[in-house]
Design an enzyme around this catalytic site. Structure first.
Site, PDB file in Angstrom:
ATOM      1  CG  ASN A  56      68.651  54.446 -54.854  1.00  0.00           C
ATOM      2  OD1 ASN A  56      68.407  55.611 -54.544  1.00  0.00           O
ATOM      3  ND2 ASN A  56      68.361  53.436 -54.056  1.00  0.00           N
ATOM      4  CG  ASP A 111      71.776  66.023 -56.936  1.00  0.00           C
ATOM      5  OD1 ASP A 111      71.537  65.025 -56.235  1.00  0.00           O
ATOM      6  OD2 ASP A 111      71.983  67.150 -56.455  1.00  0.00           O
ATOM      7  CG  ASP A 114      68.035  61.974 -57.414  1.00  0.00           C
ATOM      8  OD1 ASP A 114      67.367  63.007 -57.184  1.00  0.00           O
ATOM      9  OD2 ASP A 114      69.146  61.770 -56.889  1.00  0.00           O
ATOM     10  NE  ARG A 119      58.881  64.343 -55.209  1.00  0.00           N
ATOM     11  CZ  ARG A 119      60.128  64.716 -54.968  1.00  0.00           C
ATOM     12  NH1 ARG A 119      60.774  64.247 -53.910  1.00  0.00           N
ATOM     13  NH2 ARG A 119      60.754  65.544 -55.792  1.00  0.00           N
ATOM     14  CG  ASP A 132      70.371  62.665 -53.712  1.00  0.00           C
ATOM     15  OD1 ASP A 132      71.491  62.987 -54.162  1.00  0.00           O
ATOM     16  OD2 ASP A 132      69.352  63.328 -53.940  1.00  0.00           O
ATOM     17  CG  HIS A 133      70.986  64.132 -48.826  1.00  0.00           C
ATOM     18  ND1 HIS A 133      69.997  64.359 -47.891  1.00  0.00           N
ATOM     19  CD2 HIS A 133      70.592  64.779 -49.950  1.00  0.00           C
ATOM     20  CE1 HIS A 133      69.044  65.108 -48.430  1.00  0.00           C
ATOM     21  NE2 HIS A 133      69.387  65.364 -49.679  1.00  0.00           N
ATOM     22  CG  ASP A 136      74.247  65.187 -53.209  1.00  0.00           C
ATOM     23  OD1 ASP A 136      74.558  64.821 -54.354  1.00  0.00           O
ATOM     24  OD2 ASP A 136      73.081  65.508 -52.890  1.00  0.00           O
TER      25      ASP A 136
END
Length: 407
Positions: A56, A111, A114, A119, A132-133, A136
């Protein structure tokens, strides 16, 4: 006490939090540029990032890169006249364009990696995707607004603010329908235009840094200017994804692989966006003070901020597999302030700024509280790889073991 309750207002319902527990990320990226160029590059570069760096943090740093671009260009080109070549206008310093090129590529890279970092260290989950979204959705207005400064408000070689405003709303629509698609199919089909736009933006900033804004003040065959060409390309790249969205949603019903909502429920998320499209596109046309010409930057940002909030609420609904709202609570607020501005023209500009401030702070409040609620629910710290209160949990485990020995 009331203020404290307001600041700590809970936006997420228990049903939504429970829905996040069952969420599994599903996305398809078929862009050749992304698959064959960017993903190998991202897989290589993410290895150089330390494992203690929270995904993040990378997401937020990428977002800040676009914010820095916006702030720099706002300072040097508030009304988009700096690259117009008109008398009594000072051009944007060349170093700003180089900085913008570096920042937009850094934002694109961060972007892209991340999720790979998440993972890699075992921290992937709905919190990171929502964060994230959500950011965005905010950059959807920052990126095209910054690009407008390259061409400026030149009557011959560029486009007027109202046409750039249409470009912004086309970008918003493209972003929104992608998540509406996921709301109905359960799969996020990543549009090809995103990778092309980020590469194109980086190249445009570099060309402007090297050759100056005059590079874009030229005419192509058939009398088409580069500004008109860029406007067409942005509209085309934004709209190119819509037919595939319709096809994917249709196929999910035919093959019964999607959410199988009724037509009424499937269309439900579109109504909040439609209401703001009507309000925000109608306002410039009936404005008694030609508000778009007076304050285009604030109009862009006001539209982008409310769009981001509407999008975040859709993203929460589709990730938690809950019913999306068909009405946004800010709709009557917008109607009231716009109505005051139209009724009393002397107050129109003040209404614009007040509405922008209210919308910005309410959106920030929503985003901050939703992230905090998610962190509490998943026992996470947003900008850390550590869990919340590990010492308390260890202490409880020790106390339980001691009790078992005593028994």
């Amino acid at each position: 006490m009331a203020l404290q309750e307001l600041l700590n207002y809970k936006y997420l319902t228990q049903e939504q939090l429970n829905g996040f527990d069952n969420y599994k990320y599903s996305a398809r990226d078929t862009s050749p540029l992304s698959v064959y160029v960017m993903h190998p590059f991202w897989n290589w570069i993410v290895k150089f990032f330390p494992r203690w760096l929270a995904p993040n943090v990378m997401t937020f740093l990428g977002f800040l890169c676009t914010v820095v671009n916006f702030l720099l260009l706002s300072y040097y080109d508030w009304n988009f006249f700096a690259s117009s070549g008109l008398p009594n206008t000072a051009p944007i310093p060349s170093w700003v364009w180089l900085c913008c090129a570096i920042n937009i590529f850094l934002a694109y890279t961060l972007d892209g990696i991340d999720g790979k970092q998440a993972r890699r260290i075992g921290l992937s989950g709905p919190l990171g995707e929502l964060f994230d979204h959500g950011l965005d959705s905010y950059t959807a207005v920052l990126i095209p607004t910054c690009l407008y400064s390259i061409f400026g408000r030149n009557a011959i070689y560029s486009v007027p603010p109202i046409r750039m405003y249409y470009v912004c709303w086309m970008v918003f629509f493209n972003f929104y329908v992608s998540h509406w698609e996921k709301y109905n199919t359960g799969v996020l089909y990543l549009p090809w235009g995103y990778d092309l736009s980020m590469w194109g933006s980086t190249a445009m900033y570099l060309l402007t840094w090297w050759f100056g804004y005059q590079f874009w003040q030229r005419t192509l065959p058939l009398g088409i200017t580069l500004g008109n060409m860029m406007e067409f390309v942005l509209h085309l790249s934004a709209m190119a994804n819509t037919p595939m969205v319709i096809i994917n949603v249709y196929n999910s019903y035919i093959q019964r692989t999607g959410k199988m909502r009724s037509f009424k429920e499937a269309m439900r998320p579109l109504w909040p966006l439609l209401s703001f499209i009507i309000i925000m596109l109608l306002w410039p046309f009936v404005s008694p003070n030609d508000i778009m010409e007076k304050d285009p930057r604030i109009m862009f940002m006001l539209s982008g901020t409310i769009f981001s909030n509407v999008s975040c609420r859709l993203i929460v609904a589709q990730m938690s597999n809950t019913r999306c709202d068909c009405f946004h609570y800010m709709t009557p607020v917008f109607m009231f302030f716009v109505g005051i501005g139209l009724w009393i023209p002397l107050l129109e500009r003040a209404m614009l700024y007040i509405l922008f401030i209210i919308t910005t702070f309410t959106h920030w409040h929503y985003g901050t509280n939703v992230v905090n609620e998610m962190c509490q629910h998943f026992n996470r710290i947003c900008f850390s790889v550590n869990m919340r209160e590990p010492a308390v949990r260890i202490g409880e485990d020790v106390r339980l073991r001691d009790m078992e020995k005593t028994d």
